[in-house]
Structure formats: structure tokens, C-alpha cells
Design a protein around this motif. Sequence first.
Motif, PDB file in Angstrom:
ATOM      1  N   VAL A 114      -2.662  -0.443  23.023  1.00  0.00           N
ATOM      2  CA  VAL A 114      -3.656   0.600  22.799  1.00  0.00           C
ATOM      3  C   VAL A 114      -4.142   0.460  21.370  1.00  0.00           C
ATOM      4  O   VAL A 114      -3.357   0.502  20.414  1.00  0.00           O
ATOM      5  N   VAL A 115      -5.448   0.280  21.232  1.00  0.00           N
ATOM      6  CA  VAL A 115      -6.062   0.019  19.934  1.00  0.00           C
ATOM      7  C   VAL A 115      -7.014   1.163  19.606  1.00  0.00           C
ATOM      8  O   VAL A 115      -7.845   1.547  20.436  1.00  0.00           O
ATOM      9  N   THR A 116      -6.900   1.705  18.403  1.00  0.00           N
ATOM     10  CA  THR A 116      -7.867   2.695  17.942  1.00  0.00           C
ATOM     11  C   THR A 116      -8.855   2.016  17.020  1.00  0.00           C
ATOM     12  O   THR A 116      -8.500   1.115  16.268  1.00  0.00           O
ATOM     13  N   ALA A 117     -10.087   2.459  17.082  1.00  0.00           N
ATOM     14  CA  ALA A 117     -11.129   1.909  16.211  1.00  0.00           C
ATOM     15  C   ALA A 117     -12.071   3.041  15.842  1.00  0.00           C
ATOM     16  O   ALA A 117     -13.130   3.194  16.417  1.00  0.00           O
ATOM     17  N   GLY A 118     -11.652   3.880  14.904  1.00  0.00           N
ATOM     18  CA  GLY A 118     -12.471   5.024  14.519  1.00  0.00           C
ATOM     19  C   GLY A 118     -12.176   6.201  15.416  1.00  0.00           C
ATOM     20  O   GLY A 118     -11.100   6.787  15.349  1.00  0.00           O
ATOM     21  N   TYR A 119     -13.107   6.549  16.298  1.00  0.00           N
ATOM     22  CA  TYR A 119     -12.934   7.719  17.144  1.00  0.00           C
ATOM     23  C   TYR A 119     -12.312   7.409  18.507  1.00  0.00           C
ATOM     24  O   TYR A 119     -11.867   8.316  19.204  1.00  0.00           O
ATOM     25  N   ASP A 120     -12.314   6.170  18.926  1.00  0.00           N
ATOM     26  CA  ASP A 120     -11.953   5.847  20.306  1.00  0.00           C
ATOM     27  C   ASP A 120     -10.668   5.032  20.384  1.00  0.00           C
ATOM     28  O   ASP A 120     -10.304   4.321  19.455  1.00  0.00           O
TER      29      ASP A 120
ATOM     30  N   THR B  14      -8.975  -1.870  12.963  1.00  0.00           N
ATOM     31  CA  THR B  14      -8.286  -1.205  14.062  1.00  0.00           C
ATOM     32  C   THR B  14      -6.842  -0.890  13.691  1.00  0.00           C
ATOM     33  O   THR B  14      -6.312  -1.381  12.699  1.00  0.00           O
ATOM     34  N   GLU B  15      -6.214  -0.089  14.541  1.00  0.00           N
ATOM     35  CA  GLU B  15      -4.778   0.129  14.484  1.00  0.00           C
ATOM     36  C   GLU B  15      -4.223   0.016  15.897  1.00  0.00           C
ATOM     37  O   GLU B  15      -4.818   0.526  16.850  1.00  0.00           O
ATOM     38  N   ILE B  16      -3.096  -0.679  16.033  1.00  0.00           N
ATOM     39  CA  ILE B  16      -2.391  -0.736  17.318  1.00  0.00           C
ATOM     40  C   ILE B  16      -1.396   0.410  17.334  1.00  0.00           C
ATOM     41  O   ILE B  16      -0.506   0.481  16.487  1.00  0.00           O
ATOM     42  N   VAL B  17      -1.554   1.336  18.280  1.00  0.00           N
ATOM     43  CA  VAL B  17      -0.722   2.539  18.308  1.00  0.00           C
ATOM     44  C   VAL B  17       0.252   2.556  19.476  1.00  0.00           C
ATOM     45  O   VAL B  17       1.097   3.440  19.564  1.00  0.00           O
TER      46      VAL B  17
ATOM     47  N   ALA C 143       0.821  -1.205   0.000  1.00  0.00           N
ATOM     48  CA  ALA C 143       0.000   0.000   0.000  1.00  0.00           C
ATOM     49  C   ALA C 143       0.856   1.255   0.000  1.00  0.00           C
ATOM     50  O   ALA C 143       1.982   1.254   0.531  1.00  0.00           O
ATOM     51  N   VAL C 144       0.329   2.319  -0.582  1.00  0.00           N
ATOM     52  CA  VAL C 144       1.038   3.593  -0.621  1.00  0.00           C
ATOM     53  C   VAL C 144       1.204   4.140   0.804  1.00  0.00           C
ATOM     54  O   VAL C 144       0.500   3.719   1.729  1.00  0.00           O
ATOM     55  N   PRO C 145       2.142   5.091   1.001  1.00  0.00           N
ATOM     56  CA  PRO C 145       2.443   5.584   2.354  1.00  0.00           C
ATOM     57  C   PRO C 145       1.239   6.061   3.157  1.00  0.00           C
ATOM     58  O   PRO C 145       1.177   5.838   4.370  1.00  0.00           O
ATOM     59  N   LYS C 146       0.258   6.699   2.515  1.00  0.00           N
ATOM     60  CA  LYS C 146      -0.890   7.209   3.279  1.00  0.00           C
ATOM     61  C   LYS C 146      -1.701   6.072   3.893  1.00  0.00           C
ATOM     62  O   LYS C 146      -2.368   6.253   4.916  1.00  0.00           O
ATOM     63  N   ILE C 147      -1.673   4.886   3.263  1.00  0.00           N
ATOM     64  CA  ILE C 147      -2.388   3.721   3.784  1.00  0.00           C
ATOM     65  C   ILE C 147      -1.484   2.909   4.700  1.00  0.00           C
ATOM     66  O   ILE C 147      -1.900   2.461   5.769  1.00  0.00           O
ATOM     67  N   TYR C 148      -0.224   2.748   4.302  1.00  0.00           N
ATOM     68  CA  TYR C 148       0.768   2.043   5.125  1.00  0.00           C
ATOM     69  C   TYR C 148       0.948   2.745   6.476  1.00  0.00           C
ATOM     70  O   TYR C 148       1.107   2.102   7.514  1.00  0.00           O
ATOM     71  N   ASN C 149       0.910   4.074   6.459  1.00  0.00           N
ATOM     72  CA  ASN C 149       0.856   4.892   7.677  1.00  0.00           C
ATOM     73  C   ASN C 149       1.984   4.558   8.657  1.00  0.00           C
ATOM     74  O   ASN C 149       1.740   4.301   9.840  1.00  0.00           O
ATOM     75  N   ASN C 150       3.218   4.551   8.141  1.00  0.00           N
ATOM     76  CA  ASN C 150       4.395   4.284   8.980  1.00  0.00           C
ATOM     77  C   ASN C 150       4.318   2.942   9.700  1.00  0.00           C
ATOM     78  O   ASN C 150       4.881   2.775  10.788  1.00  0.00           O
ATOM     79  N   GLY C 151       3.611   2.004   9.115  1.00  0.00           N
ATOM     80  CA  GLY C 151       3.505   0.670   9.695  1.00  0.00           C
ATOM     81  C   GLY C 151       2.211   0.412  10.421  1.00  0.00           C
ATOM     82  O   GLY C 151       1.834  -0.744  10.635  1.00  0.00           O
ATOM     83  N   ALA C 152       1.492   1.465  10.818  1.00  0.00           N
ATOM     84  CA  ALA C 152       0.231   1.276  11.535  1.00  0.00           C
ATOM     85  C   ALA C 152      -0.819   0.616  10.650  1.00  0.00           C
ATOM     86  O   ALA C 152      -1.753  -0.017  11.147  1.00  0.00           O
ATOM     87  N   GLY C 153      -0.667   0.737   9.321  1.00  0.00           N
ATOM     88  CA  GLY C 153      -1.609   0.126   8.403  1.00  0.00           C
ATOM     89  C   GLY C 153      -1.326  -1.333   8.093  1.00  0.00           C
ATOM     90  O   GLY C 153      -2.097  -1.980   7.377  1.00  0.00           O
ATOM     91  N   CYS C 154      -0.230  -1.870   8.629  1.00  0.00           N
ATOM     92  CA  CYS C 154       0.083  -3.280   8.390  1.00  0.00           C
ATOM     93  C   CYS C 154      -1.016  -4.172   8.967  1.00  0.00           C
ATOM     94  O   CYS C 154      -1.468  -3.969  10.097  1.00  0.00           O
ATOM     95  N   GLY C 155      -1.430  -5.160   8.178  1.00  0.00           N
ATOM     96  CA  GLY C 155      -2.465  -6.074   8.623  1.00  0.00           C
ATOM     97  C   GLY C 155      -3.875  -5.598   8.358  1.00  0.00           C
ATOM     98  O   GLY C 155      -4.833  -6.351   8.575  1.00  0.00           O
ATOM     99  N   ALA C 156      -4.042  -4.355   7.874  1.00  0.00           N
ATOM    100  CA  ALA C 156      -5.380  -3.849   7.569  1.00  0.00           C
ATOM    101  C   ALA C 156      -5.932  -4.540   6.323  1.00  0.00           C
ATOM    102  O   ALA C 156      -5.182  -4.969   5.448  1.00  0.00           O
TER     103      ALA C 156
END
Length: 261
Positions: A210-216, A169-172, A58-71
Amino acid sequence: MSLFFLVFLLFVSSVTACDRCVHQSKVAYFSSASALLSGACGYGNLAIGFNGGRLAAAVPKIYNNGAGCGACYQIRCKDPKICSKHGTTVMVTDLNKNNQTDFVISSRAFMAMAIEGKAKDVLKLGIADVEYKRVPCDYKGKNLAVRVDESSQKPYYLAISIFYQGGQTEIVSVDVAQVGSSNWNFLTRNHGAIWDTSRVPSGALQFRFVVTAGYDGKWIWAKSVLPSDWKNGVIYDTGVQITDIAQEGCSPCDDGSWKLN
């Protein structure tokens, strides 16, 4: 939880709030699945077994410095003569540095966008016009898992990768502590899905995420994950599942109101 961390969670959530909107782009494919095995997410050879081999860079905006891995993303091509209504679902395992397409996907995933009997015709497109959106990952009841990376050097250095991150989700953030202790040490994202620390507690280890899921954002606590004799290359079950779904945050969607089924 600190004020800074709350602000950070709100920032991350705002970035991902429109994930479920449909986007218009182009998709290319790798002629060999092995091209995805050295992916930036750090899954290595195990990646080929994920999602039935339907993988994506995925392009950088989706890869998101690794946070997008597994999406997971649902993608469908647009030619109704050869493309199916539902398309296919891919899992992000790599970074795509070519800005001509949002994704470069495995040939298996590319052909899976076709209607029955038209897989070769879709493959001949080479680069396809597509619509895509993020969707929840479904690992059929699998728990979140932690793999001790081969680079770990007990007892001085621990690196882990995270598998079967379900939902949308993203694990942050990741912390580690000895089982039964409240003395937590934070891990940093080394790259992709790899987190590491040089402050390794002794004994059996617990983790919290810590997991984000939309707003929370929320804590996920895995109370006993690594045994005291943990070993490199071994995958350990956390005993917890992540199934959160991001809230729909786009009104209207950035790229039209059409929705994938």
C-alpha cells in the motif's frame, strides 16, 4: 478495504501533504560516509551506493518511524557567494537524533550545495542555514526491489528491505502470499525500511504494497518476486515501479512561498 484502513490512509496523507513546501532549517554533515552505513533505515553497507553517496540522517518528524526511509529532499544553502541555486538532492538512510538540525548529511552531499570551485568553503561552514523540500526520487527506470535480510530464517521467519522506491511516496503496508494464492499474510515494520513476518508462505512468493502519494493510497501488486529457493542477502526485482507524485497540499506553504527549482 476496511473503514479503519481508509481512515489510516487519510491520516498518513494529511501528515505528508505539505512535504513539497519549502522549509527553513540548518544542516550539518558527517565527516565520514561510513557513519551512515549503520543507519536506522537498515540499508547497511549498500547505502553508500545510493544516490551517488548523497545521503542524509533526518529528524524524527521526517524519518517518521521508518516511513521516511528512502525519501529524497532537495537542499540548498543560503549564501549566494558560495552556494548554488539548485543545491543538492539527498536520500534519507538514517535517523538524526540531534534536534539542532533537520538533517545531517554526507560530506559529499554537503559540498554538492556549492557553486563551482567553492566546495571547500561550503564545507568550512560546518553547519549551514538551508532551505529544503521533498522531491520525487528518480532511479532512472529501476524497478522496486526487495532484499532478503540476513536475519531471515527460512522457512520460519522472513525479513525484507525495500529499495528503489521511486516518486514521492511512502509504503505503509506490505503483504506476502504464495504465488497464485489469495491467502495473504501481513508484514510489520520491524524498523526503518525492514519489514518482517513469522508467517512465511511456502514456495515462490508475491507481494503487495500500500503506497501513499499525497492524498491517496493504492495497492501495488508484485505478482512474482521471491523464488521458492530465496536466499538471504539477495536482492530480487519486483518487476514494478513506483512513480507517484504527492499532490501539492500547502496553501500557503508553512515556511514561506519561495519554491526550489
